[in-house]
Write a protein that holds these residues in place. Structure first.
Motif, PDB file in Angstrom:
ATOM      1  N   THR A   1     -14.841 -21.224  40.546  1.00 20.95           N
ATOM      2  CA  THR A   1     -14.224 -19.739  40.177  1.00 20.95           C
ATOM      3  C   THR A   1     -15.011 -18.515  39.285  1.00 20.95           C
ATOM      4  N   LEU A   2     -15.511 -19.259  38.520  1.00 22.57           N
ATOM      5  CA  LEU A   2     -16.447 -18.615  37.293  1.00 22.57           C
ATOM      6  C   LEU A   2     -18.158 -18.202  37.916  1.00 22.57           C
ATOM      7  N   ALA A   3     -18.703 -19.028  38.689  1.00 22.88           N
ATOM      8  CA  ALA A   3     -19.418 -18.500  39.698  1.00 22.88           C
ATOM      9  C   ALA A   3     -19.347 -17.771  40.782  1.00 22.88           C
ATOM     10  N   ARG A   4     -18.314 -17.799  41.684  1.00 23.33           N
ATOM     11  CA  ARG A   4     -18.015 -17.195  42.585  1.00 23.33           C
ATOM     12  C   ARG A   4     -17.912 -15.631  42.010  1.00 23.33           C
ATOM     13  N   LEU A   5     -16.853 -15.646  41.328  1.00 21.88           N
ATOM     14  CA  LEU A   5     -16.885 -14.529  40.168  1.00 21.88           C
ATOM     15  C   LEU A   5     -18.726 -13.396  39.716  1.00 21.88           C
TER      16      LEU A   5
ATOM     17  N   SER B   1     -22.101  -9.620  40.123  1.00 24.63           N
ATOM     18  CA  SER B   1     -23.706  -9.310  39.976  1.00 24.63           C
ATOM     19  C   SER B   1     -24.245  -8.904  41.012  1.00 24.63           C
ATOM     20  N   ALA B   2     -23.860  -8.868  42.651  1.00 24.17           N
ATOM     21  CA  ALA B   2     -23.781  -8.208  43.325  1.00 24.17           C
ATOM     22  C   ALA B   2     -23.562  -6.969  43.270  1.00 24.17           C
ATOM     23  N   ARG B   3     -22.565  -6.328  43.134  1.00 23.06           N
ATOM     24  CA  ARG B   3     -21.094  -4.995  42.288  1.00 23.06           C
ATOM     25  C   ARG B   3     -22.758  -4.289  41.406  1.00 23.06           C
TER      26      ARG B   3
ATOM     27  N   MET C   1      -9.526 -25.931  45.212  1.00 20.87           N
ATOM     28  CA  MET C   1     -10.865 -25.830  44.727  1.00 20.87           C
ATOM     29  C   MET C   1     -10.622 -24.250  43.662  1.00 20.87           C
ATOM     30  N   ALA C   2      -9.439 -24.121  43.724  1.00 18.92           N
ATOM     31  CA  ALA C   2      -8.789 -22.795  42.795  1.00 18.92           C
ATOM     32  C   ALA C   2      -8.312 -23.651  41.247  1.00 18.92           C
TER      33      ALA C   2
END
Length: 142
Positions: free
Chosen positions: A8-12, A17-19, A1-2
């Motif tokens: 990758t953009l969604a995960r980042l 967003s959480a931070r 998936m890399a």
């Protein structure tokens, strides 16, 4: 998936967003309230334009503004030229909260972009701007 840049953009995005949510929590405000008060720090705006800029339904913005007014972070007044419209302004207390928000966000961004050179940041900003112009889905946070 890399090799799937979208994932990758969604995960980042979720991680960042959480931070940011954690950083903004120092104010006791929800993300949408933070965005509203940060936008109001740039200058007064009529309520309908603020809803458009924040990409929220006007009825949702009413609840956000009620909370900001209850915390003495923003005020609404009737527009003299059209009594049906409300002008929304930040208060001095709201400006102090925005200063805290900027400090908290600066800390997250400093950590996030620490390994990038200024030229990399400029290029990243340009690329994200181009990607943002193709986005058509509204933000669904809170």
């Amino acid at each position: 998936m890399a090799d799937r840049l979208g994932f990758t953009l969604a995960r980042l995005g979720l991680s960042v967003s959480a931070r940011l949510h954690t950083a903004m929590a120092v104010t006791g405000l929800k993300p949408r309230q933070c965005l509203a008060v940060m936008r109001l720090a740039e200058g007064p705006l009529n309520q309908l334009d603020l809803a458009r800029e924040l990409d929220v339904d006007p009825s949702v913005l009413v609840a956000v503004l009620n909370d900001l007014e209850n915390r003495d972070l923003a005020t609404r007044r009737r527009a003299p030229e059209d009594r049906r419209r409300h002008i929304v302004e930040i208060t001095e207390r709201g400006r102090a909260v925005v200063a805290d928000l900027h400090h908290a966000i600066d800390t997250v961004e400093h950590d996030l972009f620490a390994d990038l050179a200024p030229a990399d940041l400029t290029r990243l900003a340009g690329l994200l701007d181009r990607l943002g112009k193709t986005e058509d889905a509204p933000c669904s946070e809170d």
